[in-house]
Design a protein around this motif. Sequence first.
Motif, PDB file in Angstrom:
ATOM      1  N   ILE A 138     -52.343 -40.364  81.198  1.00  0.00           N
ATOM      2  CA  ILE A 138     -50.984 -40.812  80.858  1.00  0.00           C
ATOM      3  C   ILE A 138     -50.795 -41.453  79.315  1.00  0.00           C
ATOM      4  CG2 ILE A 138     -50.193 -41.618  82.942  1.00  0.00           C
ATOM      5  CD1 ILE A 138     -51.012 -44.368  82.391  1.00  0.00           C
ATOM      6  N   GLY A 139     -51.810 -40.918  78.349  1.00  0.00           N
ATOM      7  CA  GLY A 139     -51.776 -41.333  77.108  1.00  0.00           C
ATOM      8  C   GLY A 139     -52.788 -40.689  76.315  1.00  0.00           C
TER       9      GLY A 139
ATOM     10  N   MET B 297     -58.326 -50.451  81.035  1.00  0.00           N
ATOM     11  CA  MET B 297     -57.094 -49.952  81.220  1.00  0.00           C
ATOM     12  C   MET B 297     -56.512 -49.735  82.634  1.00  0.00           C
ATOM     13  SD  MET B 297     -56.397 -47.272  78.225  1.00  0.00           S
ATOM     14  CE  MET B 297     -56.323 -47.836  76.371  1.00  0.00           C
ATOM     15  N   VAL B 298     -55.583 -49.178  83.037  1.00  0.00           N
ATOM     16  CA  VAL B 298     -55.448 -48.716  84.358  1.00  0.00           C
ATOM     17  C   VAL B 298     -56.163 -47.665  84.646  1.00  0.00           C
ATOM     18  CG1 VAL B 298     -52.998 -49.921  84.661  1.00  0.00           C
ATOM     19  CG2 VAL B 298     -53.618 -47.328  83.586  1.00  0.00           C
TER      20      VAL B 298
ATOM     21  N   ASN C 110     -55.859 -44.733  85.557  1.00  0.00           N
ATOM     22  CA  ASN C 110     -55.465 -43.272  85.389  1.00  0.00           C
ATOM     23  C   ASN C 110     -54.991 -43.049  83.639  1.00  0.00           C
ATOM     24  OD1 ASN C 110     -53.131 -44.595  85.770  1.00  0.00           O
ATOM     25  ND2 ASN C 110     -51.950 -42.901  86.374  1.00  0.00           N
ATOM     26  N   ALA C 111     -55.439 -44.110  83.135  1.00  0.00           N
ATOM     27  CA  ALA C 111     -55.166 -44.184  81.583  1.00  0.00           C
ATOM     28  C   ALA C 111     -55.312 -42.828  80.790  1.00  0.00           C
ATOM     29  CB  ALA C 111     -56.062 -45.121  80.957  1.00  0.00           C
TER      30      ALA C 111
ATOM     31  N   THR D  90     -55.077 -53.389  80.817  1.00  0.00           N
ATOM     32  CA  THR D  90     -54.845 -54.702  81.639  1.00  0.00           C
ATOM     33  C   THR D  90     -54.804 -56.085  81.036  1.00  0.00           C
ATOM     34  OG1 THR D  90     -57.087 -54.767  82.199  1.00  0.00           O
ATOM     35  CG2 THR D  90     -55.707 -52.944  83.584  1.00  0.00           C
TER      36      THR D  90
ATOM     37  N   THR E 179     -56.775 -45.496  71.548  1.00  0.00           N
ATOM     38  CA  THR E 179     -55.967 -46.760  71.817  1.00  0.00           C
ATOM     39  C   THR E 179     -55.114 -47.271  70.827  1.00  0.00           C
ATOM     40  OG1 THR E 179     -57.548 -47.124  73.579  1.00  0.00           O
ATOM     41  CG2 THR E 179     -55.804 -48.767  73.200  1.00  0.00           C
TER      42      THR E 179
ATOM     43  N   ASP F 240     -50.838 -51.348  73.639  1.00  0.00           N
ATOM     44  CA  ASP F 240     -50.907 -50.269  74.573  1.00  0.00           C
ATOM     45  C   ASP F 240     -50.564 -50.800  76.003  1.00  0.00           C
ATOM     46  OD1 ASP F 240     -51.663 -47.925  76.243  1.00  0.00           O
ATOM     47  OD2 ASP F 240     -52.659 -47.316  74.553  1.00  0.00           O
ATOM     48  N   SER F 241     -49.499 -50.015  76.644  1.00  0.00           N
ATOM     49  CA  SER F 241     -49.085 -50.481  77.766  1.00  0.00           C
ATOM     50  C   SER F 241     -50.179 -50.349  79.128  1.00  0.00           C
ATOM     51  CB  SER F 241     -47.884 -49.801  78.169  1.00  0.00           C
ATOM     52  OG  SER F 241     -47.923 -48.491  78.142  1.00  0.00           O
ATOM     53  N   ARG F 242     -51.164 -49.491  78.871  1.00  0.00           N
ATOM     54  CA  ARG F 242     -52.127 -49.193  79.775  1.00  0.00           C
ATOM     55  C   ARG F 242     -53.249 -50.257  79.996  1.00  0.00           C
ATOM     56  NH1 ARG F 242     -54.321 -43.660  77.270  1.00  0.00           N
ATOM     57  NH2 ARG F 242     -53.771 -45.018  75.470  1.00  0.00           N
TER      58      ARG F 242
END
Length: 231
Positions: free
Chosen positions: A97-98, A90-91, A93-94, A110, A102, A106-108
């Motif tokens: 922000i969530g 994931m990004v 800092n996942a 990659t 998971t 999930d938009s986080r």
Amino acid sequence: MLKKWETLPDFMKNDAVRGYYDSLQKKKVSMFLKRAMDLVGGVILLIILAIPMAIIAVMIKLDSEGPVFYRQERVTTYGKHFKIHKFRTMVSNADKIGSAVTVGNDSRITKVGAKLRGCRLDELPQVFDLISGNMSFVGTRPEAVKYVEKYKPEYMATLLLPAGITSEASIRYKDEAELLYATDDVDKVYIEEVLPRKMKYNLDSINKFSIFGEIVTMFRTIFALIGKEYK
């Protein structure tokens, strides 16, 4: 080997845990063999996987900013906290922000992370946790601290053995992210609905603990990864 009952953390010493403890006390040889299998198998796997993991590490760095590994704090034997080794999918800092679990799409996640998750390759670095003794090939998946804090007394029995890379519950709930996708409150649904179902399998596995059973679970995991469904 098991600690003496008197030396267990106070939060684990309850009547619900005692039955599981007494069951494991009768299986000291199997517990010794379990650790030996984890250590020897972990070293062999590290030798085999060193080059593939190095390649994956480069792919992660090229794909997105952030560290190669994801080191969230988890809980293992006797409530010990440790930072699990997983490839970051994931990004960076996942966690901020969530949820700690998971969900599907999930938009986080990659681009490289999605591919790694699809084949469970993000879990390869757990070989380091295997060798250190924080994890075992088979055992209850290591939960985030905030979920362990919500455990019912009986669930504490899962902390008598090391957290595992795979388990019967993991096989049955391999698509957990998709199950949680449609809910608005992921943490609430996970704690109140998903976790209790998984714990039934986890606790049953402790009651029936044996080396042969763990080997069977490892093979069932392989079959599940290549598409076999277990219900």
